[in-house]
Scaffold this motif. Structure first.
Motif, PDB file in Angstrom:
ATOM      1  N   CYS A  59       4.179   2.769  12.238  1.00  0.00           N
ATOM      2  CA  CYS A  59       4.002   2.358  10.843  1.00  0.00           C
ATOM      3  C   CYS A  59       4.733   1.051  10.559  1.00  0.00           C
ATOM      4  O   CYS A  59       4.184   0.147   9.913  1.00  0.00           O
ATOM      5  CB  CYS A  59       4.521   3.442   9.903  1.00  0.00           C
ATOM      6  SG  CYS A  59       3.460   4.895   9.769  1.00  0.00           S
ATOM      7  N   VAL A  90      -1.517   6.522  -1.897  1.00  0.00           N
ATOM      8  CA  VAL A  90      -0.340   7.292  -1.480  1.00  0.00           C
ATOM      9  C   VAL A  90      -0.771   8.570  -0.757  1.00  0.00           C
ATOM     10  O   VAL A  90      -0.251   8.893   0.319  1.00  0.00           O
ATOM     11  CB  VAL A  90       0.551   7.622  -2.688  1.00  0.00           C
ATOM     12  CG1 VAL A  90       1.639   8.625  -2.297  1.00  0.00           C
ATOM     13  CG2 VAL A  90       1.186   6.357  -3.245  1.00  0.00           C
ATOM     14  N   ILE A  94      -0.017   9.464   3.216  1.00  0.00           N
ATOM     15  CA  ILE A  94       0.757  10.630   3.650  1.00  0.00           C
ATOM     16  C   ILE A  94      -0.061  11.503   4.592  1.00  0.00           C
ATOM     17  O   ILE A  94       0.436  11.951   5.637  1.00  0.00           O
ATOM     18  CB  ILE A  94       1.229  11.437   2.422  1.00  0.00           C
ATOM     19  CG1 ILE A  94       2.277  10.630   1.648  1.00  0.00           C
ATOM     20  CG2 ILE A  94       1.818  12.785   2.852  1.00  0.00           C
ATOM     21  CD1 ILE A  94       2.685  11.240   0.333  1.00  0.00           C
ATOM     22  N   CYS A  98       0.922  11.941   8.616  1.00  0.00           N
ATOM     23  CA  CYS A  98       1.170  13.320   9.045  1.00  0.00           C
ATOM     24  C   CYS A  98       0.153  13.733  10.107  1.00  0.00           C
ATOM     25  O   CYS A  98       0.476  14.480  11.041  1.00  0.00           O
ATOM     26  CB  CYS A  98       1.123  14.264   7.851  1.00  0.00           C
ATOM     27  SG  CYS A  98       2.536  14.099   6.725  1.00  0.00           S
ATOM     28  N   HIS A 204      -0.977   1.814   3.643  1.00  0.00           N
ATOM     29  CA  HIS A 204      -0.740   3.075   4.339  1.00  0.00           C
ATOM     30  C   HIS A 204       0.441   2.955   5.296  1.00  0.00           C
ATOM     31  O   HIS A 204       1.283   3.858   5.375  1.00  0.00           O
ATOM     32  CB  HIS A 204      -1.995   3.483   5.121  1.00  0.00           C
ATOM     33  CG  HIS A 204      -3.061   4.100   4.274  1.00  0.00           C
ATOM     34  ND1 HIS A 204      -4.313   4.428   4.773  1.00  0.00           N
ATOM     35  CD2 HIS A 204      -3.091   4.448   2.964  1.00  0.00           C
ATOM     36  CE1 HIS A 204      -5.042   4.952   3.799  1.00  0.00           C
ATOM     37  NE2 HIS A 204      -4.331   4.965   2.700  1.00  0.00           N
ATOM     38  N   ILE A 207       3.828   2.731   3.298  1.00  0.00           N
ATOM     39  CA  ILE A 207       4.209   4.042   2.768  1.00  0.00           C
ATOM     40  C   ILE A 207       4.653   4.957   3.904  1.00  0.00           C
ATOM     41  O   ILE A 207       5.655   5.682   3.792  1.00  0.00           O
ATOM     42  CB  ILE A 207       3.043   4.665   1.985  1.00  0.00           C
ATOM     43  CG1 ILE A 207       2.753   3.827   0.735  1.00  0.00           C
ATOM     44  CG2 ILE A 207       3.351   6.109   1.598  1.00  0.00           C
ATOM     45  CD1 ILE A 207       1.443   4.164   0.045  1.00  0.00           C
ATOM     46  N   GLY A 208       3.926   4.933   5.027  1.00  0.00           N
ATOM     47  CA  GLY A 208       4.305   5.754   6.174  1.00  0.00           C
ATOM     48  C   GLY A 208       5.685   5.413   6.699  1.00  0.00           C
ATOM     49  O   GLY A 208       6.482   6.302   7.035  1.00  0.00           O
ATOM     50  N   VAL A 210       8.162   4.086   4.992  1.00  0.00           N
ATOM     51  CA  VAL A 210       9.152   4.523   3.998  1.00  0.00           C
ATOM     52  C   VAL A 210       9.381   6.029   4.093  1.00  0.00           C
ATOM     53  O   VAL A 210      10.516   6.507   4.002  1.00  0.00           O
ATOM     54  CB  VAL A 210       8.693   4.134   2.577  1.00  0.00           C
ATOM     55  CG1 VAL A 210       9.579   4.786   1.524  1.00  0.00           C
ATOM     56  CG2 VAL A 210       8.708   2.624   2.408  1.00  0.00           C
ATOM     57  N   VAL A 211       8.313   6.797   4.287  1.00  0.00           N
ATOM     58  CA  VAL A 211       8.434   8.256   4.374  1.00  0.00           C
ATOM     59  C   VAL A 211       9.140   8.672   5.661  1.00  0.00           C
ATOM     60  O   VAL A 211      10.073   9.493   5.649  1.00  0.00           O
ATOM     61  CB  VAL A 211       7.044   8.915   4.292  1.00  0.00           C
ATOM     62  CG1 VAL A 211       7.121  10.408   4.621  1.00  0.00           C
ATOM     63  CG2 VAL A 211       6.447   8.724   2.900  1.00  0.00           C
ATOM     64  N   PHE A 212       8.740   8.096   6.790  1.00  0.00           N
ATOM     65  CA  PHE A 212       9.243   8.568   8.084  1.00  0.00           C
ATOM     66  C   PHE A 212      10.579   7.957   8.485  1.00  0.00           C
ATOM     67  O   PHE A 212      11.182   8.433   9.447  1.00  0.00           O
ATOM     68  CB  PHE A 212       8.184   8.342   9.170  1.00  0.00           C
ATOM     69  CG  PHE A 212       7.193   9.463   9.259  1.00  0.00           C
ATOM     70  CD1 PHE A 212       7.326  10.463  10.202  1.00  0.00           C
ATOM     71  CD2 PHE A 212       6.129   9.543   8.368  1.00  0.00           C
ATOM     72  CE1 PHE A 212       6.418  11.512  10.271  1.00  0.00           C
ATOM     73  CE2 PHE A 212       5.222  10.580   8.417  1.00  0.00           C
ATOM     74  CZ  PHE A 212       5.361  11.572   9.368  1.00  0.00           C
ATOM     75  N   TRP A 214      13.167   8.417   6.951  1.00  0.00           N
ATOM     76  CA  TRP A 214      14.134   9.480   6.669  1.00  0.00           C
ATOM     77  C   TRP A 214      14.054  10.606   7.696  1.00  0.00           C
ATOM     78  O   TRP A 214      14.943  11.470   7.737  1.00  0.00           O
ATOM     79  CB  TRP A 214      13.887  10.056   5.268  1.00  0.00           C
ATOM     80  CG  TRP A 214      13.892   9.002   4.202  1.00  0.00           C
ATOM     81  CD1 TRP A 214      12.817   8.448   3.574  1.00  0.00           C
ATOM     82  CD2 TRP A 214      15.042   8.343   3.674  1.00  0.00           C
ATOM     83  NE1 TRP A 214      13.217   7.486   2.691  1.00  0.00           N
ATOM     84  CE2 TRP A 214      14.578   7.398   2.715  1.00  0.00           C
ATOM     85  CE3 TRP A 214      16.417   8.453   3.907  1.00  0.00           C
ATOM     86  CZ2 TRP A 214      15.447   6.576   2.006  1.00  0.00           C
ATOM     87  CZ3 TRP A 214      17.283   7.638   3.194  1.00  0.00           C
ATOM     88  CH2 TRP A 214      16.796   6.716   2.258  1.00  0.00           C
TER      89      TRP A 214
END
Length: 320
Positions: A59, A90, A94, A98, A204, A207-208, A210-212, A214
């Motif tokens: 990502c 969004v 996600i 995933c 995409h 956002i990916g 930023v999510v992953f 963490w």
């Protein structure tokens, strides 16, 4: 799919002329993209990274390169997103990332080839999802293809076979990935004609990442040259470059050509299994795989393909 008119912020795309030369070029672009797709599993395994890390790095690198491409093409100028566009972007992001996580996990539990074949039940999951959402009844032919595909899936999974629990978990993970990608397709289709596909892909990836970020394990960073090379290749070659090839194919080739040449993807994946890892499917697995691919191919040629017409540039990507 009905093509919406482009928004005022986008330049009007030139009319798509389906010439013989364009068709040939579109087919070549599609074949190249599918060959690249079929090697994703090899580079995921060669990276030596956990699935969460692979998703994050793909990502991050994909976001940087796709954002740069969009800036070069001027796609960011005047961009304004409505609330419903933000929601669909969004949710699409996600479900996409995933889907990658479950796909990359399945590679390690089964094999690149088996995972990719199971992943090809995705069109039928999309049919089921669309039937639930729109309440449109699938035709008998569609239901027949769906039945053959899922019978092949059961044969391929071999419940009660000699592979053990890990193999079954891998098949389930590949099926989860296919389900998530069906959801990604639904969310992305809602954006058709309103945003450049490169913009959607870039968002995409952002956002990916930023999510992953963490979830990634930064205590297990790639260290050897081949691990770093595998990660960079996945980000640049298997994301940015492959997506651009797909977008070119979507604009130039007929839908029926895209459906046919899309099956280069699982064929290459099975070949990678054999050439790189020495994995050969045994007869029961060949039977299940053949049933899935035959059902998907029949559906794509007879139903999903529809009329032989070029696909619009805003159609979502079909692959990992």
């Amino acid at each position: 799919m009905t093509q919406a008119c482009p928004p005022a912020s986008l330049p009007d795309p030139a009319p798509l002329r389906h010439t013989q030369a364009e068709e040939r070029l579109g087919r070549l672009l599609m074949i190249a993209a599918m060959v690249i797709s079929g090697t994703i599993g090899y580079f995921v395994l060669m990276s030596g990274q956990p699935a969460l890390n692979v998703v994050f790095w793909r990502c991050l690198i994909g976001a940087a390169s796709l954002c740069a491409w969009c800036a070069y093409r001027g796609y960011w100028r005047g961009l304004r997103l409505t609330r419903w566009q933000v929601v669909n972007v969004v949710l699409g992001a996600i479900t996409l990332v995933c889907n990658w996580y479950f796909l990359f996990t399945a590679y390690r539990m089964t094999s690149v080839g088996i995972t990719t074949v199971v992943y090809n039940v995705q069109p039928f999951l999309l049919v089921l999802a669309s039937a639930v959402i729109t309440r449109e009844r699938p035709s008998l032919v569609t239901l027949g293809c769906l039945g053959v595909a899922f019978a092949g899936l059961v044969i391929l999974a071999e419940p009660g076979g000699v592979h053990g629990e890990r193999y079954l978990l891998g098949v389930a993970s590949a099926l989860a990935a296919a389900s998530l990608y069906a959801a990604t397709t639904l969310f992305t289709k809602k954006l058709a004609g309103t945003l450049w596909p490169e913009i959607i892909a870039a968002l995409h990836m952002i956002i990916g990442a930023v999510v992953f970020v963490w979830m990634a394990d930064f205590g297990r960073l790639p260290t050897t040259p081949h691990e770093v090379g595998a990660i960079v290749t996945l980000g640049l070659f298997h994301t940015t470059f492959m997506y651009l090839l797909l977008y070119g194919a979507f604009q130039k080739a007929s839908t029926s050509s895209l459906a046919v040449f899309g099956f280069v993807y699982p064929v290459v994946a099975v070949a990678v299994d054999f050439l790189a890892f020495g994995i050969v499917l045994h007869p029961t697995q060949w039977l299940g795989a053949a049933m899935i691919l035959a059902a998907a191919g029949g559906y794509a040629r007879g139903l999903g393909a529809g009329a032989a017409k070029p696909v619009t540039p805003t159609d979502p990507t079909r692959r990992a």
